[in-house]
Design a protein around this motif. Sequence first.
Motif, PDB file in Angstrom:
ATOM      1  N   ILE A   1     -27.485 -30.487 -19.713  1.00 52.86           N
ATOM      2  CA  ILE A   1     -28.223 -30.305 -18.269  1.00 52.86           C
ATOM      3  C   ILE A   1     -27.463 -29.584 -17.406  1.00 52.86           C
ATOM      4  O   ILE A   1     -27.584 -28.846 -16.548  1.00 52.86           O
ATOM      5  CB  ILE A   1     -28.427 -31.756 -17.626  1.00 52.86           C
ATOM      6  CG1 ILE A   1     -29.482 -32.386 -18.479  1.00 52.86           C
ATOM      7  CG2 ILE A   1     -28.552 -31.617 -16.103  1.00 52.86           C
ATOM      8  CD1 ILE A   1     -29.628 -34.167 -18.147  1.00 52.86           C
ATOM      9  N   MET A   2     -25.972 -29.700 -17.375  1.00 53.97           N
ATOM     10  CA  MET A   2     -25.106 -28.981 -16.681  1.00 53.97           C
ATOM     11  C   MET A   2     -25.139 -27.460 -16.812  1.00 53.97           C
ATOM     12  O   MET A   2     -25.127 -26.526 -15.960  1.00 53.97           O
ATOM     13  CB  MET A   2     -23.593 -29.458 -16.748  1.00 53.97           C
ATOM     14  CG  MET A   2     -23.444 -31.108 -16.201  1.00 53.97           C
ATOM     15  SD  MET A   2     -23.769 -31.048 -14.235  1.00 53.97           S
ATOM     16  CE  MET A   2     -25.433 -31.902 -14.423  1.00 53.97           C
ATOM     17  N   PHE A   3     -25.291 -27.134 -18.225  1.00 59.01           N
ATOM     18  CA  PHE A   3     -25.271 -25.932 -18.521  1.00 59.01           C
ATOM     19  C   PHE A   3     -26.774 -25.139 -18.061  1.00 59.01           C
ATOM     20  O   PHE A   3     -26.574 -24.067 -17.680  1.00 59.01           O
ATOM     21  CB  PHE A   3     -24.824 -25.586 -19.818  1.00 59.01           C
ATOM     22  CG  PHE A   3     -23.351 -25.439 -20.449  1.00 59.01           C
ATOM     23  CD1 PHE A   3     -22.549 -24.326 -20.210  1.00 59.01           C
ATOM     24  CD2 PHE A   3     -22.792 -26.626 -20.879  1.00 59.01           C
ATOM     25  CE1 PHE A   3     -21.161 -24.533 -20.410  1.00 59.01           C
ATOM     26  CE2 PHE A   3     -21.344 -26.801 -20.884  1.00 59.01           C
ATOM     27  CZ  PHE A   3     -20.585 -25.708 -20.988  1.00 59.01           C
ATOM     28  N   ALA A   4     -27.721 -25.946 -18.416  1.00 58.12           N
ATOM     29  CA  ALA A   4     -29.001 -25.478 -17.930  1.00 58.12           C
ATOM     30  C   ALA A   4     -29.111 -25.040 -16.522  1.00 58.12           C
ATOM     31  O   ALA A   4     -29.897 -24.226 -16.013  1.00 58.12           O
ATOM     32  CB  ALA A   4     -30.167 -26.360 -18.391  1.00 58.12           C
TER      33      ALA A   4
ATOM     34  N   ILE B   1     -27.294 -42.678 -30.253  1.00 61.27           N
ATOM     35  CA  ILE B   1     -27.954 -42.729 -28.971  1.00 61.27           C
ATOM     36  C   ILE B   1     -26.795 -42.231 -27.880  1.00 61.27           C
ATOM     37  O   ILE B   1     -26.900 -41.484 -27.146  1.00 61.27           O
ATOM     38  CB  ILE B   1     -28.250 -44.061 -28.602  1.00 61.27           C
ATOM     39  CG1 ILE B   1     -29.491 -44.671 -29.501  1.00 61.27           C
ATOM     40  CG2 ILE B   1     -28.544 -44.082 -26.941  1.00 61.27           C
ATOM     41  CD1 ILE B   1     -29.785 -45.974 -29.358  1.00 61.27           C
ATOM     42  N   VAL B   2     -25.616 -42.625 -28.036  1.00 60.34           N
ATOM     43  CA  VAL B   2     -24.504 -42.357 -27.012  1.00 60.34           C
ATOM     44  C   VAL B   2     -24.109 -41.057 -27.239  1.00 60.34           C
ATOM     45  O   VAL B   2     -23.932 -40.162 -26.139  1.00 60.34           O
ATOM     46  CB  VAL B   2     -23.455 -43.214 -27.483  1.00 60.34           C
ATOM     47  CG1 VAL B   2     -22.138 -42.649 -26.479  1.00 60.34           C
ATOM     48  CG2 VAL B   2     -23.643 -44.696 -27.069  1.00 60.34           C
ATOM     49  N   LEU B   3     -24.103 -40.406 -28.466  1.00 55.15           N
ATOM     50  CA  LEU B   3     -23.951 -38.914 -28.702  1.00 55.15           C
ATOM     51  C   LEU B   3     -24.976 -38.098 -28.241  1.00 55.15           C
ATOM     52  O   LEU B   3     -24.684 -37.194 -27.519  1.00 55.15           O
ATOM     53  CB  LEU B   3     -23.746 -38.733 -30.083  1.00 55.15           C
ATOM     54  CG  LEU B   3     -23.145 -37.453 -30.682  1.00 55.15           C
ATOM     55  CD1 LEU B   3     -21.916 -37.084 -29.785  1.00 55.15           C
ATOM     56  CD2 LEU B   3     -23.125 -37.266 -31.947  1.00 55.15           C
ATOM     57  N   ALA B   4     -26.226 -38.441 -28.134  1.00 54.94           N
ATOM     58  CA  ALA B   4     -27.255 -37.716 -27.866  1.00 54.94           C
ATOM     59  C   ALA B   4     -27.375 -37.631 -25.938  1.00 54.94           C
ATOM     60  O   ALA B   4     -27.544 -36.848 -25.331  1.00 54.94           O
ATOM     61  CB  ALA B   4     -28.690 -38.313 -28.231  1.00 54.94           C
ATOM     62  N   MET B   5     -26.809 -38.780 -25.688  1.00 54.63           N
ATOM     63  CA  MET B   5     -26.892 -39.088 -24.142  1.00 54.63           C
ATOM     64  C   MET B   5     -25.820 -37.968 -23.560  1.00 54.63           C
ATOM     65  O   MET B   5     -25.956 -37.148 -22.743  1.00 54.63           O
ATOM     66  CB  MET B   5     -26.521 -40.281 -23.798  1.00 54.63           C
ATOM     67  CG  MET B   5     -26.285 -40.733 -22.377  1.00 54.63           C
ATOM     68  SD  MET B   5     -25.690 -42.345 -21.837  1.00 54.63           S
ATOM     69  CE  MET B   5     -23.876 -42.188 -22.574  1.00 54.63           C
ATOM     70  N   ILE B   6     -24.671 -37.944 -24.345  1.00 60.81           N
ATOM     71  CA  ILE B   6     -23.422 -37.130 -23.818  1.00 60.81           C
ATOM     72  C   ILE B   6     -23.779 -35.601 -23.930  1.00 60.81           C
ATOM     73  O   ILE B   6     -23.734 -34.987 -23.100  1.00 60.81           O
ATOM     74  CB  ILE B   6     -22.028 -37.432 -24.622  1.00 60.81           C
ATOM     75  CG1 ILE B   6     -21.425 -38.837 -24.101  1.00 60.81           C
ATOM     76  CG2 ILE B   6     -20.957 -36.587 -24.321  1.00 60.81           C
ATOM     77  CD1 ILE B   6     -20.635 -39.546 -24.983  1.00 60.81           C
ATOM     78  N   ILE B   7     -24.224 -35.284 -25.133  1.00 58.26           N
ATOM     79  CA  ILE B   7     -24.522 -33.818 -25.432  1.00 58.26           C
ATOM     80  C   ILE B   7     -25.645 -33.633 -24.408  1.00 58.26           C
ATOM     81  O   ILE B   7     -25.613 -32.397 -23.829  1.00 58.26           O
ATOM     82  CB  ILE B   7     -25.091 -33.801 -26.980  1.00 58.26           C
ATOM     83  CG1 ILE B   7     -23.956 -33.931 -27.736  1.00 58.26           C
ATOM     84  CG2 ILE B   7     -25.774 -32.109 -27.021  1.00 58.26           C
ATOM     85  CD1 ILE B   7     -24.254 -34.225 -29.209  1.00 58.26           C
TER      86      ILE B   7
END
Length: 141
Positions: A15-18, A4-10
């Motif tokens: 989002i920033m790259f998009a 869950i934490v890994l998914a949130m960070i990735i």
Amino acid sequence: MIYIVLAMIIYSVAIMFATAASRHANTNIATAIMNSVSGIIPIIIAVPLLSKKTLQNEKAGVMFAVITGILLGIFVLTINKAYAHNKVGIVAPVVFGGAIFLSTLFSYFIYKEKVGGLQFIGLVFLAIGFGTILYARATVK
């Protein structure tokens, strides 16, 4: 919990790259590239595992996966347009906060998942925050 934490960070980094892609390239081209690459990565990971595991191809699950793929493609088109014309601080909370709220509501009715008291309080705060962001966006120029 680690996933869950890994998914949130990735996803936050994505989002920033998009947003950068949507502001520096045609949003339709950016979407096509994002969806193509995001489709290739799971295939590269999944194909080697197919020979090692037994697959259960259930018709309904495959149908739901195809529909999900279509919806995600449309989602990426719309969110990239939103990032190109709005602040990330508006788009991300409204889209993802709204998604949390709606998916929890839908899961209550469709999957009969229970919503605990603390979770309900969190949803109320989410709704208040969602409303505040929308109000601020509508009134502040």
